[in-house]
Design a protein around this motif. Structure first.
Motif, short mmCIF file in Angstrom:
data_model
loop_
_atom_site.label_atom_id
_atom_site.label_comp_id
_atom_site.label_asym_id
_atom_site.label_seq_id
_atom_site.Cartn_x
_atom_site.Cartn_y
_atom_site.Cartn_z
N LEU A 165 -16.65 -2.81 -4.41
CA LEU A 165 -17.18 -3.13 -3.09
C LEU A 165 -17.63 -4.59 -3.03
N ARG A 166 -18.35 -5.03 -4.05
CA ARG A 166 -18.79 -6.42 -4.09
C ARG A 166 -17.60 -7.38 -4.01
N GLU A 167 -16.55 -7.08 -4.75
CA GLU A 167 -15.36 -7.93 -4.74
C GLU A 167 -14.68 -7.89 -3.37
N GLY A 168 -14.61 -6.70 -2.77
CA GLY A 168 -14.01 -6.57 -1.43
C GLY A 168 -14.78 -7.35 -0.38
N LEU A 169 -16.10 -7.36 -0.49
CA LEU A 169 -16.93 -8.07 0.48
C LEU A 169 -16.78 -9.58 0.37
N ARG A 170 -16.45 -10.07 -0.83
CA ARG A 170 -16.27 -11.52 -1.02
C ARG A 170 -15.12 -12.06 -0.17
N CYS A 171 -14.10 -11.24 0.06
CA CYS A 171 -12.91 -11.68 0.80
C CYS A 171 -12.94 -11.21 2.26
N ALA A 172 -13.89 -10.39 2.62
CA ALA A 172 -13.89 -9.74 3.94
C ALA A 172 -14.54 -10.60 5.02
N ARG A 173 -14.14 -10.32 6.26
CA ARG A 173 -14.82 -10.88 7.43
C ARG A 173 -15.52 -9.78 8.20
N ILE A 193 -14.06 -0.76 4.57
CA ILE A 193 -14.63 0.44 5.17
C ILE A 193 -15.43 1.15 4.09
N VAL A 194 -16.70 1.42 4.40
CA VAL A 194 -17.60 2.06 3.44
C VAL A 194 -18.03 3.41 3.99
N SER A 195 -17.89 4.45 3.19
CA SER A 195 -18.36 5.78 3.57
C SER A 195 -19.76 5.98 3.01
N ALA A 196 -20.73 6.16 3.91
CA ALA A 196 -22.12 6.40 3.51
C ALA A 196 -22.61 7.64 4.26
#
Length: 192
Positions: A11-19, A106-109
């Motif tokens: 998730l951390r890695e995905g957020l680095r590239c996300a807008r 997309i995060v499922s919480a």
């Protein structure tokens, strides 16, 4: 979903590239993720069946949160019938009552369901967890704590503070009665 340290790292890695981020679930974890993502400068949408934190904080405090979130750039979507995941091999978005929501991440919480199936037929009352009295007792000499414990007349509220408070109540109760104490995996009667 975040179940392991590897999930968190991904998730951390995905957020680095996300807008943009779509958070499915407006409970404590979902709103914390939304807040963190806004702090990172990401566009954030949160979708849930209920307004944010209503099941945990009640309607008054939940309304305060629901009013503040858009002021901080969080888009809230309430979909009373729930959402459906969209995608064949990978998650592409969620269908929110006929409108497909997408994001870079997309995060499922959506919470948890206590694994209490093995207690079916035990004589204990089960309702989205093990039902306890106000002192966390489920039967004579048996107490429950944590995500599996639900106090009679309340709803399931999975949060770490519940486990801590319930453990304190159980400790006080077990010390004041002849209730069994569990030490190193064995039941032993406490000495008086």
């Amino acid at each position: 979903m975040l179940r392991t340290l590897a999930d968190c790292a991904a998730l951390r890695e995905g957020l680095r590239c996300a807008r943009s981020v779509l958070v499915v679930g407006a409970g404590l974890l979902g709103m914390e993720i939304a807040s963190t993502c806004r702090t990172l400068g990401l566009e954030v949408t949160v979708v849930d069946r209920d307004p944010p934190l209503r099941r945990v904080l009640g309607p008054v405090l939940a309304e305060v949160i629901a009013s503040a979130a858009p002021e901080h750039g969080v888009v809230l979507r309430t979909v009373p019938c729930g959402v459906r995941l969209v995608g064949t091999h990978t998650l592409e978005g969620v269908d929110a009552d006929g409108y497909v929501l997408t994001a870079d991440v997309i995060v499922s919480a959506v919470g948890d369901l206590p694994a209490v199936d093995r207690l079916t037929g035990s004589g204990l009352t089960l309702d989205r967890g093990v039902v306890t009295d106000s002192r966390d007792r489920v039967a004579d000499g048996i107490a429950a704590a944590g995500d599996a414990a639900v106090v009679r007349g309340t709803c399931h509220r999975p949060h770490w503070t519940n486990a801590v408070e319930q453990a304190r109540v159980n400790r006080i109760w077990s010390m004041s009665t002849a209730a069994p104490c569990f030490c190193a995996g064995r039941a032993a009667r406490r000495r008086r």
